[in-house]
Motif scaffolding. Structure first.
Motif, PDB file in Angstrom:
ATOM      1  N   LYS A  16       0.832  -1.203   0.000  1.00 26.98           N
ATOM      2  CA  LYS A  16       0.000   0.000   0.000  1.00 26.98           C
ATOM      3  C   LYS A  16       0.868   1.255   0.000  1.00 26.98           C
ATOM      4  O   LYS A  16       0.590   2.233  -0.708  1.00 26.98           O
ATOM      5  N   ASP A  17       1.947   1.235   0.782  1.00 24.70           N
ATOM      6  CA  ASP A  17       2.823   2.403   0.854  1.00 24.70           C
ATOM      7  C   ASP A  17       3.610   2.582  -0.443  1.00 24.70           C
ATOM      8  O   ASP A  17       3.779   3.706  -0.922  1.00 24.70           O
ATOM      9  N   ILE A  18       4.088   1.479  -1.016  1.00 25.40           N
ATOM     10  CA  ILE A  18       4.824   1.559  -2.286  1.00 25.40           C
ATOM     11  C   ILE A  18       3.939   2.148  -3.372  1.00 25.40           C
ATOM     12  O   ILE A  18       4.374   2.999  -4.162  1.00 25.40           O
ATOM     13  N   GLN A  19       2.695   1.715  -3.410  1.00 27.08           N
ATOM     14  CA  GLN A  19       1.784   2.236  -4.431  1.00 27.08           C
ATOM     15  C   GLN A  19       1.570   3.733  -4.253  1.00 27.08           C
ATOM     16  O   GLN A  19       1.533   4.485  -5.231  1.00 27.08           O
ATOM     17  N   ALA A  20       1.478   4.177  -3.012  1.00 27.50           N
ATOM     18  CA  ALA A  20       1.266   5.605  -2.748  1.00 27.50           C
ATOM     19  C   ALA A  20       2.458   6.443  -3.176  1.00 27.50           C
ATOM     20  O   ALA A  20       2.305   7.586  -3.620  1.00 27.50           O
ATOM     21  N   ILE A  21       3.663   5.881  -3.077  1.00 29.39           N
ATOM     22  CA  ILE A  21       4.869   6.659  -3.364  1.00 29.39           C
ATOM     23  C   ILE A  21       5.336   6.520  -4.811  1.00 29.39           C
ATOM     24  O   ILE A  21       5.687   7.510  -5.462  1.00 29.39           O
ATOM     25  N   LEU A  22       5.341   5.286  -5.345  1.00 26.21           N
ATOM     26  CA  LEU A  22       5.957   5.041  -6.648  1.00 26.21           C
ATOM     27  C   LEU A  22       4.987   5.036  -7.818  1.00 26.21           C
ATOM     28  O   LEU A  22       5.415   5.098  -8.972  1.00 26.21           O
ATOM     29  N   SER A  23       3.704   4.929  -7.563  1.00 26.63           N
ATOM     30  CA  SER A  23       2.764   4.806  -8.677  1.00 26.63           C
ATOM     31  C   SER A  23       2.576   6.134  -9.400  1.00 26.63           C
ATOM     32  O   SER A  23       2.794   7.214  -8.837  1.00 26.63           O
ATOM     33  N   ASP A  24       2.168   6.032 -10.654  1.00 23.98           N
ATOM     34  CA  ASP A  24       1.851   7.202 -11.464  1.00 23.98           C
ATOM     35  C   ASP A  24       0.613   7.882 -10.870  1.00 23.98           C
ATOM     36  O   ASP A  24      -0.407   7.223 -10.651  1.00 23.98           O
ATOM     37  N   PRO A  25       0.677   9.192 -10.595  1.00 22.39           N
ATOM     38  CA  PRO A  25      -0.477   9.869  -9.994  1.00 22.39           C
ATOM     39  C   PRO A  25      -1.721   9.841 -10.868  1.00 22.39           C
ATOM     40  O   PRO A  25      -2.834  10.055 -10.380  1.00 22.39           O
ATOM     41  N   PHE A  26      -1.545   9.562 -12.167  1.00 29.24           N
ATOM     42  CA  PHE A  26      -2.697   9.541 -13.072  1.00 29.24           C
ATOM     43  C   PHE A  26      -3.150   8.115 -13.387  1.00 29.24           C
ATOM     44  O   PHE A  26      -3.916   7.894 -14.312  1.00 29.24           O
ATOM     45  N   SER A  27      -2.651   7.145 -12.623  1.00 31.49           N
ATOM     46  CA  SER A  27      -3.023   5.754 -12.863  1.00 31.49           C
ATOM     47  C   SER A  27      -3.238   5.037 -11.539  1.00 31.49           C
ATOM     48  O   SER A  27      -2.575   5.337 -10.537  1.00 31.49           O
ATOM     49  N   ASP A  28      -4.159   4.079 -11.544  1.00 33.90           N
ATOM     50  CA  ASP A  28      -4.421   3.272 -10.361  1.00 33.90           C
ATOM     51  C   ASP A  28      -3.621   1.973 -10.377  1.00 33.90           C
ATOM     52  O   ASP A  28      -3.743   1.161  -9.452  1.00 33.90           O
ATOM     53  N   LYS A  29      -2.817   1.755 -11.437  1.00 31.12           N
ATOM     54  CA  LYS A  29      -2.070   0.507 -11.555  1.00 31.12           C
ATOM     55  C   LYS A  29      -0.941   0.464 -10.534  1.00 31.12           C
ATOM     56  O   LYS A  29      -0.306   1.467 -10.232  1.00 31.12           O
ATOM     57  N   TYR A  30      -0.689  -0.746 -10.049  1.00 32.57           N
ATOM     58  CA  TYR A  30       0.429  -0.945  -9.126  1.00 32.57           C
ATOM     59  C   TYR A  30       1.734  -0.785  -9.902  1.00 32.57           C
ATOM     60  O   TYR A  30       1.880  -1.305 -11.015  1.00 32.57           O
ATOM     61  N   PRO A  31       2.713  -0.069  -9.358  1.00 28.56           N
ATOM     62  CA  PRO A  31       3.934   0.242 -10.114  1.00 28.56           C
ATOM     63  C   PRO A  31       4.819  -0.993 -10.350  1.00 28.56           C
ATOM     64  O   PRO A  31       4.806  -1.950  -9.578  1.00 28.56           O
ATOM     65  N   ILE A  32       5.574  -0.925 -11.441  1.00 32.24           N
ATOM     66  CA  ILE A  32       6.598  -1.924 -11.737  1.00 32.24           C
ATOM     67  C   ILE A  32       7.940  -1.356 -11.281  1.00 32.24           C
ATOM     68  O   ILE A  32       8.323  -0.260 -11.695  1.00 32.24           O
ATOM     69  N   PHE A  33       8.649  -2.078 -10.436  1.00 34.42           N
ATOM     70  CA  PHE A  33       9.914  -1.564  -9.910  1.00 34.42           C
ATOM     71  C   PHE A  33      10.838  -2.734  -9.579  1.00 34.42           C
ATOM     72  O   PHE A  33      10.413  -3.884  -9.456  1.00 34.42           O
ATOM     73  N   SER A  34      12.116  -2.427  -9.451  1.00 38.12           N
ATOM     74  CA  SER A  34      13.102  -3.442  -9.083  1.00 38.12           C
ATOM     75  C   SER A  34      13.230  -3.481  -7.566  1.00 38.12           C
ATOM     76  O   SER A  34      13.131  -2.453  -6.888  1.00 38.12           O
ATOM     77  N   ALA A  35      13.447  -4.689  -7.040  1.00 38.16           N
ATOM     78  CA  ALA A  35      13.510  -4.835  -5.588  1.00 38.16           C
ATOM     79  C   ALA A  35      14.569  -5.854  -5.197  1.00 38.16           C
ATOM     80  O   ALA A  35      14.786  -6.852  -5.888  1.00 38.16           O
ATOM     81  N   LEU A  36      15.206  -5.599  -4.075  1.00 45.35           N
ATOM     82  CA  LEU A  36      16.159  -6.523  -3.455  1.00 45.35           C
ATOM     83  C   LEU A  36      15.625  -6.914  -2.091  1.00 45.35           C
ATOM     84  O   LEU A  36      15.270  -6.052  -1.282  1.00 45.35           O
ATOM     85  N   ASP A  37      15.549  -8.213  -1.828  1.00 43.38           N
ATOM     86  CA  ASP A  37      15.149  -8.712  -0.517  1.00 43.38           C
ATOM     87  C   ASP A  37      16.385  -9.284   0.152  1.00 43.38           C
ATOM     88  O   ASP A  37      16.994 -10.227  -0.344  1.00 43.38           O
ATOM     89  N   VAL A  38      16.769  -8.700   1.274  1.00 47.24           N
ATOM     90  CA  VAL A  38      17.950  -9.151   2.017  1.00 47.24           C
ATOM     91  C   VAL A  38      17.490 -10.120   3.095  1.00 47.24           C
ATOM     92  O   VAL A  38      16.806  -9.731   4.031  1.00 47.24           O
ATOM     93  N   GLY A  39      17.864 -11.388   2.928  1.00 44.55           N
ATOM     94  CA  GLY A  39      17.318 -12.441   3.772  1.00 44.55           C
ATOM     95  C   GLY A  39      15.994 -12.884   3.183  1.00 44.55           C
ATOM     96  O   GLY A  39      14.963 -12.912   3.863  1.00 44.55           O
ATOM     97  N   ALA A  40      16.016 -13.244   1.904  1.00 45.79           N
ATOM     98  CA  ALA A  40      14.780 -13.411   1.123  1.00 45.79           C
ATOM     99  C   ALA A  40      14.034 -14.705   1.411  1.00 45.79           C
ATOM    100  O   ALA A  40      12.890 -14.866   0.979  1.00 45.79           O
TER     101      ALA A  40
END
Length: 559
Positions: A32-56
């Motif tokens: 929910k927080d990622i969508q609020a920060i990284l998503s396009d303000p003119f779109s409701d789609k969940y953003p596509i982004f690269s991620a690293l999980d440390v201790g995945a």
């Protein structure tokens, strides 16, 4: 396998490094927080982004958080094996890893709570990402080292939610209360109720590391003409070329790792000695912190590039078994990993990812190749399949929903263009690149099925004339004799005619049927495809699979 059974297996193999899977509620708060920060303000789609999980762990958090590039650091090899093939393992031990050059949008971590402080501090100090999300005990705010790291990055922190692992929805319960903490490292601003973000970080992690380790105070000098990357690359290549005997005796991975560590130690030592000089003298010489930091950063990047490239050159026996598009996809993934530290653990983790994914790719590309050649004139039903295919279903380049079929050894394909005569149509014909890729992929798959074609010239480098057949050979691995794998004729009107070796087509059809789940054993293949049981047994499971011995080969001393 349930989480409890998995934990039990981890304990039996001494690989339980505090594996407590993140709950769905925690991941929902992060999403929910990622969508609020990284998503396009003119779109409701969940953003596509690269991620690293440390201790995945087994990768479930990465799969839930992003559909973009996924990277993982995980110590347990059992858990790495359970990760989805889209996840690239870039390290095994966080504290033996340098995160400075591993660029991504988001870093997520649910660390071992016995040492969450040192774990989280390292991530914050070295993260080259816009956002960090940590699942950590509520006492994190009293950890002075972690707070110092947050302050050094000029970061903003916010507790998104608080949860307990002692709830029914936790896959592994514990009496631990944790905060879901967001740490924001990027520059951003608010104006008239809207948030504006930047790709630029408030504090570059490399500059922070350089300042802590060196930090000479001197005047600013121009460094625009520096090319230290090329200098260090040349030095590293010379070390490799003159150290072939050591590579032979130690094995590729260990030798290259030793070379890298020696070069890195020499490099850092040089800068330490420079920075030990009187700052006034450095200023008189026109040497600045900015110039030194830029030079060291470029040299370390160049150093990593040389050693990873040398390793990737030795992956050719594996990557040559991949079809055109698949090979490019794998190499892009490998190239993206060249920023991580060159250590034996990281090399073996990347090799394990390569082997796991290549085995799946070998199967996927065989299926894709057969489906590309599936046209009405080429299809023969299984004996148990009495369904007929209406002509309408094949029109306009479409392929109807069909199943339980094999290909005839004579193939006719309608291409948009098979031969290219140049812009004005007055040049000697060359093979169209799409057709060339198809024929090269057929050679690659044939090689994986046991027909040695690696020394054959690629389709695009051969001489072509309209309607004239071109032979593609294979070498029998038992007798050493050459025979025709298939012949191809390209026509001006765009058609491509293939005549495939019947033994090769038999293996291709049997493996296609097995991978599609249409035949479960050699006997079923023989019954359905009207071939002998002996032929079916020779073809069943004949597609290439890599084992762990491919990893050992890189580590073993050369004969």
């Amino acid at each position: 396998m349930s989480t409890l059974a998995l934990v039990s297996a981890l304990k039996d193999h001494s690989e339980d490094f505090e594996f407590y899977p993140t709950t769905d509620e925690m991941l929902s708060a992060v999403r929910k927080d990622i969508q609020a920060i990284l998503s396009d303000p003119f779109s409701d789609k969940y953003p596509i982004f690269s991620a690293l999980d440390v201790g995945a762990g087994d990768g479930r958090a990465l799969m839930r958080l992003t559909d973009g590039d996924r990277y993982a650091i995980e110590k347990s090899l059992m858990l790495v094996e359970r990760q989805d093939r889209s996840i690239v393992t870039v390290g095994t031990d966080l504290f033996a890893q340098v995160l400075l050059d591993l660029r991504c949008d988001v870093i997520f971590s649910n660390p071992p709570y016995s040492h969450f402080g040192a774990w989280s501090e390292k991530i914050v100090r070295e993260a080259n990402a816009k956002l960090i999300y940590l699942i950590i005990p509520v006492r994190w705010q009293n950890d002075k080292s972690l707070q110092s790291a947050i302050e050094s990055r000029k970061a903003e922190t916010e507790v998104l939610a608080q949860f307990s692992f002692d709830t029914p929805d936790a896959d592994r319960r514990a009496r631990t209360v944790v905060d879901v903490v967001r740490i924001r490292l990027d520059k951003h601003s608010h104006n008239r109720g809207r948030s504006y973000r930047s790709n630029e970080l408030r504090v570059d992690p490399f500059d922070l590391w350089f300042e802590q380790h060196f930090a000479p105070q001197s005047t600013v000098a121009d460094c625009s003409n520096l090319d230290p990357k090329a200098t260090i690359e040349a030095r590293a290549k010379k070390r490799i070329s003159t150290g072939r005997e050591l590579i032979t005796s130690l094995g590729l991975v260990q030798a290259l790792s030793d070379f890298y560590q020696n070069d890195l130690s020499d490099l850092v030592g040089d800068y330490e000695r420079i920075c030990g000089l009187d700052p006034v003298l450095l200023g008189e010489l026109g040497v600045s912190t900015e110039a030194l930091a830029k030079g060291l950063k470029l040299k370390i990047e160049g150093l990593k590039h040389v050693y990873w490239h040398e390793l990737f050159e030795n992956f050719r026996p594996v990557t040559s078994r991949l079809a055109t598009k698949t090979r490019q996809r794998v190499m892009d993934k490998l190239q993206a990993s060249m920023s991580i530290d060159f250590t034996p653990d990281n090399v073996h983790a990347l090799c394990a990812w390569l082997i796991k994914n290549c085995n799946q790719y070998f199967d996927d590309q065989l299926i894709e190749l057969v489906e590309r050649m599936t046209k009405k004139a080429n299809v023969i039903n299984y004996k148990s399949n009495v369904k007929t295919f209406a002509e309408e279903g094949w029109r306009y380049g479409r392929t109807p929903e069909i199943e339980r079929y094999k290909l005839d050894h004579r193939i006719i394909l309608e291409c948009w263009k098979a031969l290219d005569y140049g812009y004005f149509g007055d040049q000697s014909p060359t093979l169209d690149s799409t057709v060339a890729d198809l024929l090269n992929d057929l050679m690659t798959v044939a090689n994986n099925l046991g027909f040695e074609t690696r020394h054959e010239a690629p389709a695009g480098r051969r001489a072509w004339e309209a309607g004239q057949k071109v032979l593609f050979h294979f070498t029998d691995r038992k007798t050493g004799q050459r025979a025709v794998a298939f012949e191809a004729k390209a026509h001006k009107k765009g058609t491509l005619h293939l005549k495939v070796n019947q033994r090769l087509m038999c293996r291709l059809n049997v493996e296609f049927g097995r991978l599609k789940g249409w035949v479960r054993n050699a006997q079923e293949a023989a019954d359905e495809m009207d071939i002998s049981v002996t032929q079916a047994q020779a073809a069943f499971h004949s597609n290439l699979r890599l084992g762990n011995d491919a990893l050992l080969a890189l580590a073993a001393p050369l004969p």
